[in-house]
Design a protein around this motif. Structure first.
Motif, PDB file in Angstrom:
ATOM      1  N   ARG A   1     -21.163  -5.286  34.891  1.00 11.42           N
ATOM      2  CA  ARG A   1     -22.399  -4.415  35.290  1.00 11.42           C
ATOM      3  C   ARG A   1     -23.269  -4.620  36.389  1.00 11.42           C
ATOM      4  N   ASN A   2     -24.242  -4.415  36.917  1.00 14.00           N
ATOM      5  CA  ASN A   2     -24.876  -4.420  37.773  1.00 14.00           C
ATOM      6  C   ASN A   2     -26.139  -4.920  36.996  1.00 14.00           C
ATOM      7  N   GLN A   3     -26.906  -5.157  38.124  1.00 16.23           N
ATOM      8  CA  GLN A   3     -28.451  -6.168  37.758  1.00 16.23           C
ATOM      9  C   GLN A   3     -28.781  -5.311  36.445  1.00 16.23           C
ATOM     10  N   TYR A   4     -29.124  -3.923  36.307  1.00 13.42           N
ATOM     11  CA  TYR A   4     -30.261  -3.665  35.485  1.00 13.42           C
ATOM     12  C   TYR A   4     -29.317  -2.849  34.726  1.00 13.42           C
ATOM     13  N   VAL A   5     -29.100  -3.332  32.844  1.00  5.88           N
ATOM     14  CA  VAL A   5     -28.284  -2.582  32.453  1.00  5.88           C
ATOM     15  C   VAL A   5     -29.047  -2.238  30.718  1.00  5.88           C
ATOM     16  N   THR A   6     -29.603  -1.245  31.625  1.00 10.08           N
ATOM     17  CA  THR A   6     -30.348  -0.885  29.797  1.00 10.08           C
ATOM     18  C   THR A   6     -29.584  -0.024  29.546  1.00 10.08           C
ATOM     19  N   THR A   7     -28.710   0.284  30.152  1.00 13.11           N
ATOM     20  CA  THR A   7     -27.796   1.464  29.093  1.00 13.11           C
ATOM     21  C   THR A   7     -26.386   0.350  28.756  1.00 13.11           C
ATOM     22  N   VAL A   8     -26.371  -0.835  28.224  1.00 17.64           N
ATOM     23  CA  VAL A   8     -25.268  -1.604  28.485  1.00 17.64           C
ATOM     24  C   VAL A   8     -25.576  -1.017  26.693  1.00 17.64           C
ATOM     25  N   SER A   9     -24.461  -0.886  25.828  1.00 19.20           N
ATOM     26  CA  SER A   9     -24.511  -0.751  24.240  1.00 19.20           C
ATOM     27  C   SER A   9     -23.724  -2.104  23.388  1.00 19.20           C
ATOM     28  N   LEU A  10     -24.516  -2.246  22.911  1.00 18.92           N
ATOM     29  CA  LEU A  10     -23.025  -3.490  22.014  1.00 18.92           C
ATOM     30  C   LEU A  10     -22.012  -3.260  21.303  1.00 18.92           C
ATOM     31  N   LYS A  11     -21.882  -1.760  21.626  1.00 20.89           N
ATOM     32  CA  LYS A  11     -21.036  -1.369  20.841  1.00 20.89           C
ATOM     33  C   LYS A  11     -20.059  -1.502  21.284  1.00 20.89           C
ATOM     34  N   GLU A  12     -19.843  -1.483  23.296  1.00 18.39           N
ATOM     35  CA  GLU A  12     -18.618  -1.591  23.571  1.00 18.39           C
ATOM     36  C   GLU A  12     -18.120  -3.032  23.684  1.00 18.39           C
ATOM     37  N   CYS A  13     -16.881  -2.825  24.020  1.00 21.81           N
ATOM     38  CA  CYS A  13     -15.813  -3.712  23.831  1.00 21.81           C
ATOM     39  C   CYS A  13     -15.841  -5.009  25.505  1.00 21.81           C
ATOM     40  N   HIS A  14     -16.417  -5.946  24.691  1.00 16.66           N
ATOM     41  CA  HIS A  14     -16.113  -7.215  26.015  1.00 16.66           C
ATOM     42  C   HIS A  14     -15.380  -6.679  27.093  1.00 16.66           C
ATOM     43  N   TYR A  15     -14.612  -6.809  27.121  1.00 13.91           N
ATOM     44  CA  TYR A  15     -12.722  -7.170  27.804  1.00 13.91           C
ATOM     45  C   TYR A  15     -12.597  -5.770  28.230  1.00 13.91           C
ATOM     46  N   CYS A  16     -12.191  -4.338  27.401  1.00 15.37           N
ATOM     47  CA  CYS A  16     -12.006  -3.218  27.632  1.00 15.37           C
ATOM     48  C   CYS A  16     -12.886  -2.212  28.309  1.00 15.37           C
ATOM     49  N   GLY A  17     -14.358  -2.034  27.549  1.00 13.53           N
ATOM     50  CA  GLY A  17     -15.739  -1.433  27.466  1.00 13.53           C
ATOM     51  C   GLY A  17     -14.823  -0.279  26.948  1.00 13.53           C
ATOM     52  N   ILE A  18     -14.055  -0.050  26.037  1.00 12.17           N
ATOM     53  CA  ILE A  18     -14.030   1.169  25.104  1.00 12.17           C
ATOM     54  C   ILE A  18     -14.689   0.690  23.836  1.00 12.17           C
ATOM     55  N   ASP A  19     -15.157   2.366  23.645  1.00 10.05           N
ATOM     56  CA  ASP A  19     -16.584   2.258  22.644  1.00 10.05           C
ATOM     57  C   ASP A  19     -15.835   1.574  21.086  1.00 10.05           C
ATOM     58  N   LEU A  20     -16.259   0.226  20.356  1.00 11.50           N
ATOM     59  CA  LEU A  20     -15.680   0.098  18.871  1.00 11.50           C
ATOM     60  C   LEU A  20     -16.049   1.023  18.204  1.00 11.50           C
ATOM     61  N   SER A  21     -17.092   1.534  18.151  1.00 14.38           N
ATOM     62  CA  SER A  21     -17.657   2.425  17.491  1.00 14.38           C
ATOM     63  C   SER A  21     -16.298   3.558  16.951  1.00 14.38           C
ATOM     64  N   LYS A  22     -15.062   3.889  17.873  1.00 16.67           N
ATOM     65  CA  LYS A  22     -14.170   5.227  18.224  1.00 16.67           C
ATOM     66  C   LYS A  22     -13.115   4.461  17.673  1.00 16.67           C
ATOM     67  N   SER A  23     -13.532   2.895  16.763  1.00 14.36           N
ATOM     68  CA  SER A  23     -11.807   1.964  16.346  1.00 14.36           C
ATOM     69  C   SER A  23     -11.410   3.841  15.533  1.00 14.36           C
ATOM     70  N   PRO A  24     -10.374   3.509  15.120  1.00 12.75           N
ATOM     71  CA  PRO A  24      -9.677   3.958  13.749  1.00 12.75           C
ATOM     72  C   PRO A  24     -10.644   3.453  12.611  1.00 12.75           C
ATOM     73  N   THR A  25     -10.813   4.602  11.740  1.00 12.35           N
ATOM     74  CA  THR A  25     -11.641   3.919  10.020  1.00 12.35           C
ATOM     75  C   THR A  25     -10.240   3.401   9.523  1.00 12.35           C
ATOM     76  N   ILE A  26      -9.463   2.846   8.622  1.00 11.31           N
ATOM     77  CA  ILE A  26      -8.859   2.882   7.821  1.00 11.31           C
ATOM     78  C   ILE A  26      -9.495   2.096   6.617  1.00 11.31           C
ATOM     79  N   ARG A  27      -8.870   3.730   5.709  1.00 12.64           N
ATOM     80  CA  ARG A  27      -9.899   3.364   4.576  1.00 12.64           C
ATOM     81  C   ARG A  27      -9.372   2.069   3.730  1.00 12.64           C
ATOM     82  N   ALA A  28     -10.289   0.684   2.693  1.00 10.77           N
ATOM     83  CA  ALA A  28      -9.411   0.208   2.439  1.00 10.77           C
ATOM     84  C   ALA A  28      -8.941   0.036   0.578  1.00 10.77           C
TER      85      ALA A  28
END
Ligand code: ZN
Ligand code: ZN
Length: 338
Positions: free
Chosen positions: A172-199
């Motif tokens: 990202r550019n310098q101002y990063v208030t919209t960057v969320s921790l839930k993004e994958c640092h590599y591909c940018g995908i939202d990790l909270s949308k990962s498929p859920t597998i029941r244990a």
């Protein structure tokens, strides 16, 4: 940035429940509109490098003190965000390098994480008002979310990279208030949308046994007998991840429990294994622990293990464990049922 030189930062929220130090620090940086590296350089100077180490494990005093001074959080509250707060509970001997028992390895190399040391629950991240990473997600015996009963993920399901949220703002550019921790640092995908597998568990007893340990770790209520159990369980992980051909505990337990073996990397250890492998190994070990005397006798009689294996290289053996395994010290000549 003006304000960062005064004792309290303009924004100085405290860590969220069970939050990791690194997660809190990254959220603090972004809340000031700064990249993590820029923020840390402004606060600590270029000479004190924060991210060239596993800061959750090896948080230096200047970082702990700095965070306490600038956020108003008590030193104890800051320390509680580090993995050092698990000493005497999850692991017992502090080591500056190498593996710590039950603490997953990040395998840091040139500031990049090459291992899969930080897990996440997609549903927790999705439900968080402010997504953040939990300290208990660094612990190898946690493979299931205690809230959502789904498997934890240990990597991005889309690109396969481990989690490294401190690198999220590099794209990202310098101002990063919209960057969320839930993004994958590599591909940018939202990790909270990962498929859920029941244990799924080998049995309800196994599920209760493991769930109890995970829940009590999170709320800080593990008692001494449970801490002893973790010590014994860790010894069994070493007997499962072993290159010793005379130890066949892994195959024996998979056979007894009628589960398919996953090929193990016997040069690795539980702390470096993927979540699927760890989940299987923990099912096997929970089965052992639920009736230790009988299940060890069964393993010894099947020649999957010998008495010496149960005590070799096991420092700080709990006394009751010594009593249990003592029955097998000369098992060929004694009645094992006594
Ligand atoms: Zn969850
Ligand atoms: Zn990814």
């Amino acid at each position: 940035m003006r304000g960062l030189t005064s004792p309290l930062w303009p924004i100085h929220f405290k860590p969220l429940p069970d939050e990791l130090l690194s997660s809190w620090l990254v959220r603090l940086a972004h809340s000031h509109g700064l990249k993590v590296q820029t923020f840390c350089n402004l606060i600590f100077g270029n000479r004190l490098q924060v991210w060239n180490r596993d800061i959750d494990r090896l948080a230096p005093d200047w970082l702990i003190r700095g965070l306490s001074d600038r956020t108003g959080a008590a030193i104890d509250q800051v320390m509680d965000t580090t993995l050092q707060s698990y000493q005497g509970i999850v692991y017992h001997r502090h080591r500056a390098s190498g593996t710590l028992s039950w603490i997953q390895s990040l395998r840091l190399h040139h500031r990049k994480f090459e291992g899969f040391g930080l897990q996440f629950c997609p549903e927790c991240l999705a439900q968080d008002k402010e997504p953040y990473f939990r300290k208990s997600w660094r612990v190898a015996f946690n493979t299931v979310c205690t809230i959502h009963n789904c498997m934890l993920n240990d990597r991005c399901p889309y690109c396969g990279h481990g989690v490294a949220f401190h690198r999220n703002d590099m794209r990202r550019n310098q101002y990063v208030t919209t960057v969320s921790l839930k993004e994958c640092h590599y591909c940018g995908i939202d990790l909270s949308k990962s498929p859920t597998i029941r244990a799924s568990h080998a049995s309800s007893d196994v599920s209760i046994f493991l769930g109890n340990l995970s829940r009590k770790l999170q709320d800080g209520s593990l008692d001494q007998s449970e801490i002893d159990n973790l010590l014994i369980m860790h010894h069994f992980t070493k007997l499962i991840f072993t290159s010793n051909p005379t130890v066949k505990l892994y195959s024996h337990l998979c056979n007894i429990m009628d589960v398919d073996e996953i090929a193990l990397d016997i040069k690795a250890d539980i702390e470096g294994a993927g979540v699927e492998t760890r989940h299987l190994v923990l099912q096997l070990i929970a089965y052992l622990m639920l009736d230790l005397g009988s299940s060890l006798r069964e393993a010894i009689e099947a020649k999957a293990i010998r008495y010496n294996h149960l005590k070799r290289d096991f420092n700080d053996m709990p006394s009751w464990y010594m009593v249990v395994i003592g029955r097998f010290s000369n098992w060929r000549t004694r009645n094992l049922f006594i």
